[in-house]
Motif scaffolding. Structure first.
Motif, PDB file in Angstrom:
ATOM      1  N   SER A 105      15.376  12.442  -4.985  1.00 23.87           N
ATOM      2  CA  SER A 105      14.160  12.301  -4.180  1.00 23.87           C
ATOM      3  C   SER A 105      13.221  11.280  -4.821  1.00 23.87           C
ATOM      4  CB  SER A 105      13.473  13.653  -3.983  1.00 23.87           C
ATOM      5  OG  SER A 105      13.233  14.280  -5.217  1.00 23.87           O
ATOM      6  N   LEU A 106      13.313  11.121  -6.133  1.00 24.46           N
ATOM      7  CA  LEU A 106      12.528  10.098  -6.820  1.00 24.46           C
ATOM      8  C   LEU A 106      12.899   8.709  -6.315  1.00 24.46           C
ATOM      9  CD1 LEU A 106      10.548   9.278  -9.069  1.00 24.46           C
ATOM     10  CD2 LEU A 106      12.514   9.258 -10.619  1.00 24.46           C
ATOM     11  N   THR A 107      14.181   8.456  -6.132  1.00 23.03           N
ATOM     12  CA  THR A 107      14.628   7.171  -5.599  1.00 23.03           C
ATOM     13  C   THR A 107      14.048   6.932  -4.215  1.00 23.03           C
ATOM     14  OG1 THR A 107      16.656   7.060  -6.892  1.00 23.03           O
ATOM     15  CG2 THR A 107      16.670   5.892  -4.794  1.00 23.03           C
ATOM     16  N   PHE A 108      14.020   7.967  -3.409  1.00 21.39           N
ATOM     17  CA  PHE A 108      13.462   7.821  -2.063  1.00 21.39           C
ATOM     18  C   PHE A 108      11.996   7.405  -2.130  1.00 21.39           C
ATOM     19  CE2 PHE A 108      13.358   8.784   2.443  1.00 21.39           C
ATOM     20  CZ  PHE A 108      14.672   8.536   2.807  1.00 21.39           C
ATOM     21  N   ALA A 109      11.240   8.055  -3.001  1.00 21.53           N
ATOM     22  CA  ALA A 109       9.816   7.734  -3.145  1.00 21.53           C
ATOM     23  C   ALA A 109       9.614   6.330  -3.722  1.00 21.53           C
ATOM     24  CB  ALA A 109       9.138   8.769  -4.035  1.00 21.53           C
ATOM     25  N   ASN A 110      10.363   5.990  -4.767  1.00 27.93           N
ATOM     26  CA  ASN A 110      10.221   4.667  -5.379  1.00 27.93           C
ATOM     27  C   ASN A 110      10.629   3.551  -4.422  1.00 27.93           C
ATOM     28  OD1 ASN A 110       9.284   5.776  -7.761  1.00 27.93           O
ATOM     29  ND2 ASN A 110      11.238   5.620  -8.810  1.00 27.93           N
ATOM     30  N   THR A 111      11.668   3.798  -3.638  1.00 30.69           N
ATOM     31  CA  THR A 111      12.108   2.799  -2.665  1.00 30.69           C
ATOM     32  C   THR A 111      11.054   2.592  -1.589  1.00 30.69           C
ATOM     33  OG1 THR A 111      14.425   3.343  -3.102  1.00 30.69           O
ATOM     34  CG2 THR A 111      13.945   2.176  -1.048  1.00 30.69           C
ATOM     35  N   ASN A 112      10.445   3.659  -1.155  1.00 27.97           N
ATOM     36  CA  ASN A 112       9.366   3.525  -0.178  1.00 27.97           C
ATOM     37  C   ASN A 112       8.246   2.656  -0.740  1.00 27.97           C
ATOM     38  OD1 ASN A 112       7.898   4.385   2.366  1.00 27.97           O
ATOM     39  ND2 ASN A 112       6.488   5.084   0.781  1.00 27.97           N
ATOM     40  N   TYR A 113       7.883   2.898  -1.983  1.00 27.22           N
ATOM     41  CA  TYR A 113       6.825   2.123  -2.626  1.00 27.22           C
ATOM     42  C   TYR A 113       7.173   0.634  -2.643  1.00 27.22           C
ATOM     43  CZ  TYR A 113       3.686   0.343  -6.206  1.00 27.22           C
ATOM     44  OH  TYR A 113       2.762  -0.404  -6.883  1.00 27.22           O
ATOM     45  N   ILE A 114       8.389   0.305  -3.047  1.00 30.60           N
ATOM     46  CA  ILE A 114       8.813  -1.104  -3.105  1.00 30.60           C
ATOM     47  C   ILE A 114       8.850  -1.715  -1.714  1.00 30.60           C
ATOM     48  CG2 ILE A 114      10.747  -2.651  -3.675  1.00 30.60           C
ATOM     49  CD1 ILE A 114       9.279  -1.544  -6.146  1.00 30.60           C
ATOM     50  N   LEU A 115       9.404  -0.990  -0.761  1.00 38.19           N
ATOM     51  CA  LEU A 115       9.502  -1.542   0.602  1.00 38.19           C
ATOM     52  C   LEU A 115       8.140  -1.794   1.227  1.00 38.19           C
ATOM     53  CD1 LEU A 115      12.506   0.462   2.118  1.00 38.19           C
ATOM     54  CD2 LEU A 115      12.477  -1.931   1.351  1.00 38.19           C
ATOM     55  N   THR A 116       7.157  -0.953   0.914  1.00 39.65           N
ATOM     56  CA  THR A 116       5.821  -1.178   1.475  1.00 39.65           C
ATOM     57  C   THR A 116       5.174  -2.433   0.898  1.00 39.65           C
ATOM     58  OG1 THR A 116       4.746   0.303  -0.108  1.00 39.65           O
ATOM     59  CG2 THR A 116       5.383   1.246   2.023  1.00 39.65           C
ATOM     60  N   LYS A 117       5.655  -2.872  -0.275  1.00 38.44           N
ATOM     61  CA  LYS A 117       5.171  -4.144  -0.841  1.00 38.44           C
ATOM     62  C   LYS A 117       5.825  -5.336  -0.147  1.00 38.44           C
ATOM     63  CE  LYS A 117       2.692  -2.068  -3.874  1.00 38.44           C
ATOM     64  NZ  LYS A 117       1.312  -1.820  -3.496  1.00 38.44           N
ATOM     65  N   LEU A 118       7.017  -5.116   0.420  1.00 36.10           N
ATOM     66  CA  LEU A 118       7.764  -6.194   1.070  1.00 36.10           C
ATOM     67  C   LEU A 118       7.546  -6.234   2.583  1.00 36.10           C
ATOM     68  CD1 LEU A 118      11.147  -5.678  -0.827  1.00 36.10           C
ATOM     69  CD2 LEU A 118       9.353  -7.350  -1.347  1.00 36.10           C
ATOM     70  N   THR A 119       7.194  -5.083   3.152  1.00 37.22           N
ATOM     71  CA  THR A 119       6.971  -4.960   4.599  1.00 37.22           C
ATOM     72  C   THR A 119       5.731  -4.098   4.799  1.00 37.22           C
ATOM     73  OG1 THR A 119       8.276  -2.938   4.851  1.00 37.22           O
ATOM     74  CG2 THR A 119       9.495  -5.010   5.008  1.00 37.22           C
ATOM     75  N   SER A 120       5.541  -3.623   5.996  1.00 37.54           N
ATOM     76  CA  SER A 120       4.441  -2.688   6.242  1.00 37.54           C
ATOM     77  C   SER A 120       4.893  -1.265   5.936  1.00 37.54           C
ATOM     78  CB  SER A 120       4.001  -2.773   7.708  1.00 37.54           C
ATOM     79  OG  SER A 120       5.009  -2.237   8.556  1.00 37.54           O
ATOM     80  N   ALA A 121       3.949  -0.370   5.801  1.00 31.23           N
ATOM     81  CA  ALA A 121       4.274   1.042   5.565  1.00 31.23           C
ATOM     82  C   ALA A 121       5.084   1.597   6.731  1.00 31.23           C
ATOM     83  CB  ALA A 121       3.001   1.852   5.356  1.00 31.23           C
ATOM     84  N   LYS A 122       4.729   1.199   7.930  1.00 29.25           N
ATOM     85  CA  LYS A 122       5.457   1.660   9.119  1.00 29.25           C
ATOM     86  C   LYS A 122       6.898   1.159   9.107  1.00 29.25           C
ATOM     87  CE  LYS A 122       5.187   1.762  14.133  1.00 29.25           C
ATOM     88  NZ  LYS A 122       4.434   1.370  15.330  1.00 29.25           N
ATOM     89  N   GLN A 123       7.097  -0.102   8.787  1.00 26.67           N
ATOM     90  CA  GLN A 123       8.452  -0.655   8.723  1.00 26.67           C
ATOM     91  C   GLN A 123       9.260  -0.005   7.602  1.00 26.67           C
ATOM     92  OE1 GLN A 123       7.156  -4.789   8.422  1.00 26.67           O
ATOM     93  NE2 GLN A 123       8.321  -5.271  10.286  1.00 26.67           N
ATOM     94  N   ALA A 124       8.625   0.243   6.479  1.00 25.46           N
ATOM     95  CA  ALA A 124       9.315   0.884   5.364  1.00 25.46           C
ATOM     96  C   ALA A 124       9.833   2.257   5.768  1.00 25.46           C
ATOM     97  CB  ALA A 124       8.380   1.002   4.163  1.00 25.46           C
TER      98      ALA A 124
END
Length: 137
Positions: free
Chosen positions: A43-62
């Motif tokens: 579940s840590l990977t899921f949270a960390n990946t969300n964090y990285i993706l929101t830096k690359l896209t929007s929170a909604k897209q992530a």
């Protein structure tokens, strides 16, 4: 079926299409989609990946990317026991790696897949890169 724990860096390779690493990650997840492999992430990977993706896209897209991705993996819980084991083990100076390792141990994972094998040098579970694993199968 072989159970693999996929480290955060491999998930990010796939979802952000990281140059030089995407193809191998895509091959792993394609095999999971065909029910050839059982892939798990913490579940840590899921949270960390969300964090990285929101830096690359929007929170909604992530979140949309993660919703689609979630069908390919089992998400392993982090609990008090795993946290305590990671905190107590000096063999894993990086706390996050300790959490990944003990998630794998507690869930009887066969192999850990990562690009940072040195972080798991004290692992009792085999640790391979995606490229190494794919070459064996």
């Amino acid at each position: 079926m072989m159970r693999l724990l996929i480290d955060t860096n491999i998930v990010i390779d796939l979802l952000s299409k990281r140059e030089n690493f995407y193809e191998e990650a895509a091959d792993l997840f394609s095999r999971a989609d065909k029910n050839e492999l059982d892939l798990s992430i913490s579940s840590l990977t899921f949270a960390n990946t969300n964090y990285i993706l929101t830096k690359l896209t929007s929170a909604k897209q992530a979140r949309e990317i993660l919703r689609k991705f979630k069908v390919l993996v089992d998400v392993l819980s982090l609990d008090d026991k795993i946290t305590e084991l990671a905190l107590s083990d000096d063999n894993f100076p990086d706390f996050e790696d300790g959490l990944q390792y003990y998630s794998a141990m507690e869930n009887e994972i066969d192999i850990i897949i990562t690009r940072n094998k040195k972080d798991f040098k004290n692992s009792k579970i085999p640790v391979l890169t995606a490229k190494e694993f794919l070459a064996r199968t």
